[in-house]
Design a protein around this motif. Structure first.
Motif, PDB file in Angstrom:
ATOM      1  N   ILE A 144       0.847  -1.192   0.000  1.00 25.98           N
ATOM      2  CA  ILE A 144       0.000   0.000   0.000  1.00 25.98           C
ATOM      3  C   ILE A 144       0.883   1.242   0.000  1.00 25.98           C
ATOM      4  O   ILE A 144       1.711   1.430   0.893  1.00 25.98           O
ATOM      5  N   GLN A 145       0.688   2.081  -0.999  1.00 25.90           N
ATOM      6  CA  GLN A 145       1.393   3.355  -1.104  1.00 25.90           C
ATOM      7  C   GLN A 145       0.422   4.494  -0.785  1.00 25.90           C
ATOM      8  O   GLN A 145      -0.794   4.294  -0.701  1.00 25.90           O
ATOM      9  N   GLY A 146       0.961   5.698  -0.657  1.00 27.93           N
ATOM     10  CA  GLY A 146       0.108   6.838  -0.369  1.00 27.93           C
ATOM     11  C   GLY A 146      -0.707   7.300  -1.565  1.00 27.93           C
ATOM     12  O   GLY A 146      -1.835   7.759  -1.414  1.00 27.93           O
ATOM     13  N   SER A 147      -0.146   7.173  -2.763  1.00 27.35           N
ATOM     14  CA  SER A 147      -0.826   7.660  -3.962  1.00 27.35           C
ATOM     15  C   SER A 147      -0.254   6.952  -5.176  1.00 27.35           C
ATOM     16  O   SER A 147       0.803   6.305  -5.104  1.00 27.35           O
ATOM     17  N   ALA A 148      -0.925   7.100  -6.302  1.00 28.89           N
ATOM     18  CA  ALA A 148      -0.398   6.540  -7.554  1.00 28.89           C
ATOM     19  C   ALA A 148       0.898   7.231  -7.955  1.00 28.89           C
ATOM     20  O   ALA A 148       1.736   6.636  -8.643  1.00 28.89           O
ATOM     21  N   GLU A 150       3.274   8.163  -5.806  1.00 33.72           N
ATOM     22  CA  GLU A 150       4.299   7.434  -5.055  1.00 33.72           C
ATOM     23  C   GLU A 150       4.570   6.081  -5.706  1.00 33.72           C
ATOM     24  O   GLU A 150       5.720   5.620  -5.766  1.00 33.72           O
ATOM     25  N   ALA A 151       3.521   5.448  -6.177  1.00 32.54           N
ATOM     26  CA  ALA A 151       3.663   4.125  -6.786  1.00 32.54           C
ATOM     27  C   ALA A 151       4.528   4.190  -8.039  1.00 32.54           C
ATOM     28  O   ALA A 151       5.415   3.353  -8.238  1.00 32.54           O
ATOM     29  N   VAL A 152       4.276   5.173  -8.905  1.00 34.04           N
ATOM     30  CA  VAL A 152       5.060   5.248 -10.147  1.00 34.04           C
ATOM     31  C   VAL A 152       6.507   5.619  -9.845  1.00 34.04           C
ATOM     32  O   VAL A 152       7.435   5.126 -10.501  1.00 34.04           O
ATOM     33  N   LEU A 153       6.733   6.439  -8.832  1.00 38.72           N
ATOM     34  CA  LEU A 153       8.100   6.774  -8.441  1.00 38.72           C
ATOM     35  C   LEU A 153       8.821   5.540  -7.911  1.00 38.72           C
ATOM     36  O   LEU A 153       9.982   5.280  -8.272  1.00 38.72           O
ATOM     37  N   THR A 199      -1.084  10.273 -20.427  1.00 38.35           N
ATOM     38  CA  THR A 199      -0.645   9.688 -19.168  1.00 38.35           C
ATOM     39  C   THR A 199      -0.652  10.731 -18.060  1.00 38.35           C
ATOM     40  O   THR A 199      -0.380  11.914 -18.301  1.00 38.35           O
ATOM     41  N   HIS A 200      -0.916  10.301 -16.844  1.00 44.49           N
ATOM     42  CA  HIS A 200      -0.896  11.221 -15.704  1.00 44.49           C
ATOM     43  C   HIS A 200       0.489  11.844 -15.540  1.00 44.49           C
ATOM     44  O   HIS A 200       1.512  11.208 -15.810  1.00 44.49           O
ATOM     45  N   SER A 201       0.516  13.078 -15.068  1.00 46.05           N
ATOM     46  CA  SER A 201       1.766  13.837 -14.945  1.00 46.05           C
ATOM     47  C   SER A 201       2.743  13.232 -13.942  1.00 46.05           C
ATOM     48  O   SER A 201       3.914  13.634 -13.891  1.00 46.05           O
ATOM     49  N   SER A 202       2.302  12.285 -13.120  1.00 49.62           N
ATOM     50  CA  SER A 202       3.176  11.717 -12.100  1.00 49.62           C
ATOM     51  C   SER A 202       4.387  11.011 -12.693  1.00 49.62           C
ATOM     52  O   SER A 202       5.452  10.952 -12.058  1.00 49.62           O
ATOM     53  N   THR A 203       4.276  10.475 -13.905  1.00 46.09           N
ATOM     54  CA  THR A 203       5.430   9.824 -14.527  1.00 46.09           C
ATOM     55  C   THR A 203       6.501  10.856 -14.855  1.00 46.09           C
ATOM     56  O   THR A 203       7.699  10.623 -14.626  1.00 46.09           O
ATOM     57  N   LYS A 204       6.107  11.986 -15.373  1.00 47.47           N
ATOM     58  CA  LYS A 204       7.078  13.043 -15.654  1.00 47.47           C
ATOM     59  C   LYS A 204       7.720  13.542 -14.363  1.00 47.47           C
ATOM     60  O   LYS A 204       8.942  13.767 -14.303  1.00 47.47           O
ATOM     61  N   GLU A 369      11.227  -1.954   2.519  1.00 50.88           N
ATOM     62  CA  GLU A 369      12.030  -2.241   1.330  1.00 50.88           C
ATOM     63  C   GLU A 369      11.202  -2.194   0.047  1.00 50.88           C
ATOM     64  O   GLU A 369      11.715  -2.497  -1.032  1.00 50.88           O
ATOM     65  N   TRP A 370       9.925  -1.815   0.167  1.00 48.98           N
ATOM     66  CA  TRP A 370       9.028  -1.754  -0.988  1.00 48.98           C
ATOM     67  C   TRP A 370       8.530  -0.331  -1.245  1.00 48.98           C
ATOM     68  O   TRP A 370       7.597  -0.139  -2.009  1.00 48.98           O
ATOM     69  N   GLN A 371       9.145   0.655  -0.614  1.00 52.01           N
ATOM     70  CA  GLN A 371       8.605   2.014  -0.684  1.00 52.01           C
ATOM     71  C   GLN A 371       9.716   3.026  -0.470  1.00 52.01           C
ATOM     72  O   GLN A 371      10.831   2.686  -0.069  1.00 52.01           O
ATOM     73  N   ILE A 372       9.404   4.310  -0.722  1.00 50.42           N
ATOM     74  CA  ILE A 372      10.376   5.387  -0.545  1.00 50.42           C
ATOM     75  C   ILE A 372      10.546   5.741   0.935  1.00 50.42           C
ATOM     76  O   ILE A 372      11.670   5.833   1.421  1.00 50.42           O
TER      77      ILE A 372
END
Length: 508
Positions: A144-148, A150-153, A199-204, A369-372
């Motif tokens: 579980i991440q905080g947001s999509a 965070e997930a893409v990062l 695509t959502h701006s989170s990737t950029k 170990e699965w998150q920032i």
């Protein structure tokens, strides 16, 4: 506040929250306060002496709620929903009571183990391939991440690490050597992350954070604003001809503007036949699936078949937000990876203080170990409560109902071709439309101005809220019908407001 004071305060708070939901439709959807309103209402410094709960609670209605835009309002048709439900709220209450950082299994075993179990439950409900289960053949799993975002990062960090391991050979550049550092630095300067204009701006943003290049692939109406295999193949060839090295791409199940779905079959075919780094080979392109909103619709077997969800076994990571459309409050972004070692190798940093027998023996999952971040909340409780309270059938009924509302709204638009033109949809309870008039000779600029005027007018009513987008230069209105409180009567009300506004603007 002692336990008895807490009981009394909590009882009044719960009663006020329940009353808020009971009377939500009596409020306007969007806050109308001016910027800086709250600073004028609050003291310039914190109180020296503690205040009574009754005085604090009064300020919720008097000072806070005027500055709240009501995302659970039945007239909220903007963006995508930010869901919640009473079982989810109860989950947050227990999570707050059991507060802890919970970065290791030993910090609270139930926090880790419940997360693993409920995300496996969810993966099965969504029809994800077995490789994304914690018990799957490749030892994948969910976190579980905080947001999509965070997930893409997180996925991009793992992809970068994997690509560098696979393309900077240890035999030539030994670990710890200056030559290896130089080779990695040079390689990083050439690495590029990919996404489309939809695509959502989170990737950029993730690419900016990681200091890698970013390339946007244009998509247009002729492909339904989705990425196709041939377009991807040409992009990869063009980038490599410039000496760049594509290492990561976000493909989308339900884009923000139109809820388009990228061509998974075409992407798989293109990557399997990639002449440089074919799928499965060292240096392959990491494909992350962003299903932040529309992923919730996968609770319906018909949607699983429609989008060919089984194809994502060919990709590397998948993320969906339960907090958008699946009755779980923010934050509950569920990120799945096909092989957990990709995360662990990229994100593990050990300190003596973290040591414990269970972790050191490899017997448990440590989600740090699965998150920032290091620490994490007990977010799986609310997911557990929601899945148990509604059951799969309850969730399917809810998603089906809101999709049907979107289809009925689109039918209403089609009944007035003199006023409206549908640009895309209905798709996953989203319809994108504008004011009609092309056949009457109106220019694109005139149509954009009319549509913008209608958008502003209906939002000014206070009874509904929509957001806009631009598709190939066309200003358009997005209408979403997936908020849990929205019923047919509210969609009909929105339709009447829309028609009245459009007729007034067009005649003006």
């Amino acid at each position: 506040m002692d336990s008895q004071g807490f009981r009394e305060a909590a009882a009044t708070a719960i009663d006020e929250i329940a009353g808020y939901y009971d009377n939500l439709d009596d409020r306007d959807v969007v806050s109308t306060v001016e910027p800086g309103y709250l600073r004028k209402l609050l003291p310039s410094e914190a109180p020296v002496e503690g205040e009574a709960w009754t005085d604090i609670q009064k300020d919720i209605e008097g000072k806070i709620l005027p500055g709240i835009t009501h995302w659970q309002h039945p007239g909220f048709h903007a963006f995508f929903p930010c869901a919640t439900s009473f079982p989810s709220i109860l989950g947050e209450l227990y999570s707050a009571a059991l507060s802890g950082a919970c970065f290791n299994w030993i910090c609270s075993p139930a926090v880790t183990e419940l997360e693993t179990v409920v995300l496996d439950w969810l993966a099965k409900v969504l029809g994800l391939p077995e490789c994304y289960l914690s018990t799957g053949p490749t030892r994948g799993g969910g976190v579980i991440q905080g947001s999509a975002s965070e997930a893409v990062l997180t996925a991009m960090v793992a992809a970068r690490d994997k690509y560098l391991r696979e393309t900077v050979p240890l035999e030539q550049f030994p670990e710890g050597s200056e030559a290896r550092e130089d080779a990695i630095a040079h390689k990083r300067s050439k690495m590029v992350a990919l996404a489309t204009t939809a695509t959502h701006s989170s990737t950029k943003k993730a690419a900016i954070i990681l200091g890698v290049r970013f390339h946007t692939i244009a998509v247009h109406a002729d492909t339904g604003y989705s990425l196709t295999g041939p377009v991807l193949a040409k992009t990869l060839a063009d980038l490599r001809a410039r000496g760049l090295e594509p290492f990561f791409m976000t493909a989308t199940l339900g884009t923000t503007d139109t809820c388009a779905v990228d061509d998974f079959a075409g992407i798989v075919s293109t990557l399997k036949s990639d002449p440089v780094y074919p799928a499965g080979a060292p240096g392959e392109l990491w494909v992350h699936i962003d299903a932040a909103y529309a992923g919730s619709a996968l609770v319906l077997p018909s949607v699983q078949e429609q989008v060919s969800i089984s194809l994502i076994e060919n990709f590397h990571s998948f993320d969906m937000n339960m907090h958008k459309w699946l009755l779980t409050n923010f934050d509950a972004s569920c990120l799945y990876v096909r092989d957990r070692n990709w995360f662990i190798q990229a994100l593990t940093i050990n300190q003596a203080v973290y040591g414990n027998k269970a972790s050191e023996g490899g017997l448990v999952t440590d989600y740090r170990e699965w998150q920032i971040p290091l620490g994490r909340r007990f977010r799986s409780l609310k997911i557990w409560f929601v899945l148990r309270s509604y059951g799969v059938k309850g969730l399917q009924k809810y998603i089906s109902r809101t999709i049907k509302l979107g289809e009925e709204f689109a039918d209403q638009l089609k009944s007035r071709p003199d006023l409206f033109e549908i640009l895309t949809g209905p798709s996953f309870a989203l319809t994108v439309f504008r004011v009609a008039g092309k056949e009457q000779g109106k220019s694109e600029e005139e149509l954009n101005a009319l549509t913008k005027a209608v958008c502003e007018k209906i939002n000014a009513s206070g009874r509904m809220w929509v957001t806009s987008t631009a598709l190939d230069g066309s200003f358009a209105i997005r209408m979403v019908t997936s908020v849990s409180t929205t019923e047919k009567e509210h969609v009909d009300r929105a339709w009447k407001i829309l028609v009245d506004a459009a007729e007034e603007v067009v005649k003006a």
